[in-house]
Design a protein around this motif. Structure first.
Motif, PDB file in Angstrom:
ATOM      1  N   ALA A 233      30.395  40.362  37.058  1.00 25.08           N
ATOM      2  CA  ALA A 233      32.035  40.584  36.676  1.00 25.08           C
ATOM      3  C   ALA A 233      32.582  39.197  36.229  1.00 25.08           C
ATOM      4  O   ALA A 233      33.455  39.189  35.421  1.00 25.08           O
ATOM      5  N   THR A 234      32.391  38.241  37.016  1.00 27.75           N
ATOM      6  CA  THR A 234      32.997  37.036  36.744  1.00 27.75           C
ATOM      7  C   THR A 234      32.641  36.590  35.242  1.00 27.75           C
ATOM      8  O   THR A 234      33.618  36.020  34.592  1.00 27.75           O
ATOM      9  N   GLY A 245      35.839  41.921  33.467  1.00 29.39           N
ATOM     10  CA  GLY A 245      35.641  41.771  34.886  1.00 29.39           C
ATOM     11  C   GLY A 245      35.738  42.709  35.722  1.00 29.39           C
ATOM     12  O   GLY A 245      34.915  43.383  36.584  1.00 29.39           O
ATOM     13  N   TYR A 308      41.705  35.970  36.148  1.00 28.33           N
ATOM     14  CA  TYR A 308      40.872  36.721  36.834  1.00 28.33           C
ATOM     15  C   TYR A 308      41.179  36.985  38.324  1.00 28.33           C
ATOM     16  O   TYR A 308      41.316  37.937  38.807  1.00 28.33           O
TER      17      TYR A 308
END
Length: 317
Positions: A233-234, A245, A308
Motif C-alpha cells: 500500500a505504501t 495506497g 498518504y
C-alpha cells in the motif's frame, strides 16, 4: 560479448562459478544489467547451448552488504520452499552466500518472463492482480517457519518530511510507540510491491495485464498479513498517489485475504510501514526514476508520503 569482456562485467570467479552450474556444453554468452534493485546487482545472463539455442538465467550479487550471507541464504530457502506451490517465483539454480567461489555473495536462478510495470496507466487493472497474488503468497504453509518478521523503524528514527502535517505525523509516531497488536502468523514476502512483481501486458490492452512472476525473496519471513499489505500500500501510494495506497487493503480483502479485525490494529501496521519509508525515501525513489518515472524525485515522493500518512490518520485514526 567476448570472454574477457564478459568476465569484466560479471567477474571472472563468478563467471566460472556460473558456467560450472550449466548443462554440458553450455556457456554464458552475454550479461545484461536489470534495473530496479536497491540492495543488489542483478543481471540477466544469456546462456548458449551447443545446438545454437539459448536460454536465460538471472544472477543476483550483493556488493558491500553486511548481511548478504543471511539474505541470500534466506532467499535460497524461500525459492526452494515455493517450488510447486503455484506462486510464480524463480527456481533456484545455485547459491554462494559467503562468496566462497565468487567475487561477491551471489545467487543464480531461473529467468521469468515479463517485466515490472510502474506506470500510472493500467494501475486500476493491476491492483486486484497484486491483491490476489499476495493472498496466494500468504496461503503458503511452510513445514518449517522462516524467521520472524523484522521492523527496524522506531518512533525515534522516523524522518518527518519538510513541510509535513506536524499534527498528523506526531499522532502517527505516537501510534507506533505502542506494542504491536496480536496477529495470526502468515508466510510473508516482506517486500511485496510493484517493483518486485513481473507482468505481461498486451501492448494494445493495458487492462489485460497478468502476473508472470514475483522476485526478491531475501526478506521473506513470518508475521502478520497486514504488514505485507501495508508495504504494498505504501509503495502504491508513492508511485501512483495516496488514494491507491488506501484502496489496496480493500482489494486484498476482496481477493479473500484476512486482515486484523480492529481498525486500530490495521492502522498500526499501515502507519508503521509508511513511517519506515520516511527513512529511505532517496533509496526508494532512485530505482523508480531509473525505470522511467523521472518525475518521482525524492522531494516528490516525500510529498506523497506526507499526503498518504495524513490520509491514513484522517481516515482510520
Amino acid at each position: 560479448m567476448v570472454g574477457r569482456e564478459l568476465a569484466s562485467v560479471v567477474g571472472p570467479l563468478t563467471l566460472a562459478w556460473v558456467n560450472s552450474q550449466l548443462e554440458p556444453g553450455e556457456r554464458v554468452l552475454r550479461a545484461e544489467a536489470l534495473h530496479g534493485g536497491i540492495t543488489a546487482e542483478v543481471r540477466r545472463l544469456t546462456v548458449g547451448a551447443p545446438d545454437g539455442g539459448t536460454r536465460h538465467l538471472v544472477l543476483r550479487s550483493f556488493v558491500d552488504q553486511v548481511h548478504s550471507e543471511e539474505w541470500l541464504t534466506r532467499e535460497a530457502d524461500a525459492l526452494t520452499l515455493l517450488t510447486g506451490t503455484g506462486v510464480p517465483a524463480p527456481g533456484l539454480v545455485a547459491v554462494d552466500p559467503n562468496a566462497a567461489r565468487c567475487e561477491h555473495p551471489s545467487l543464480l536462478m531461473t529467468h521469468l518472463s515479463g517485466r515490472t510495470v510502474l506506470d500510472d496507466e493500467g494501475v486500476e487493472a493491476r491492483l486486484p492482480l497484486l491483491a490476489r497474488q499476495l493472498v496466494a503468497i500468504h496461503a503458503v504453509r511452510p513445514a518449517e517457519r522462516p524467521r520472524p518478521y523484522v521492523t527496524l523503524t522506531t518512533a525515534d528514527t522516523v524522518v518527518t518530511p519538510e513541510g509535513a502535517d506536524a499534527a498528523a505525523w506526531a499522532a502517527a509516531i505516537d501510534l507506533i510507540r505502542e506494542p504491536a497488536p496480536p496477529y495470526e502468523g502468515r508466510f510473508l514476502h516482506r517486500d511485496f510491491q510493484p517493483g518486485n512483481v513481473l507482468f505481461e501486458v498486451p501492448p494494445a490492452d493495458p487492462a489485460g495485464a497478468r502476473i508472470t512472476g514475483v522476485v526478491d525473496w531475501a526478506a521473506s519471513s513470518w508475521g502478520p498479513a497486514d504488514l505485507d499489505v501495508a508495504h504494498c500500500a505504501t509503495n502504491l501510494a508513492l508511485l501512483h498517489g495516496p488514494a491507491w495506497g488506501l484502496r489496496f487493503a480493500e482489494a486484498y480483502e476482496e481477493a479473500g485475504g484476512v486482515l486484523a479485525a480492529a481498525a486500530g490494529e490495521r492502522l498500526y501496521w499501515l502507519v508503521r510501514d509508511g513511517l519506515a519509508c520516511s527513512e529511505e525515501v532517496r533509496a526508494v525513489a532512485r530505482p523508480w526514476r531509473e525505470a522511467g518515472r523521472t518525475e518521482l524525485t525524492a522531494r516528490a515522493v516525500e510529498t506523497r508520503l506526507d499526503a498518504y500518512v495524513t490520509a491514513l490518520m484522517d481516515t482510520l485514526g
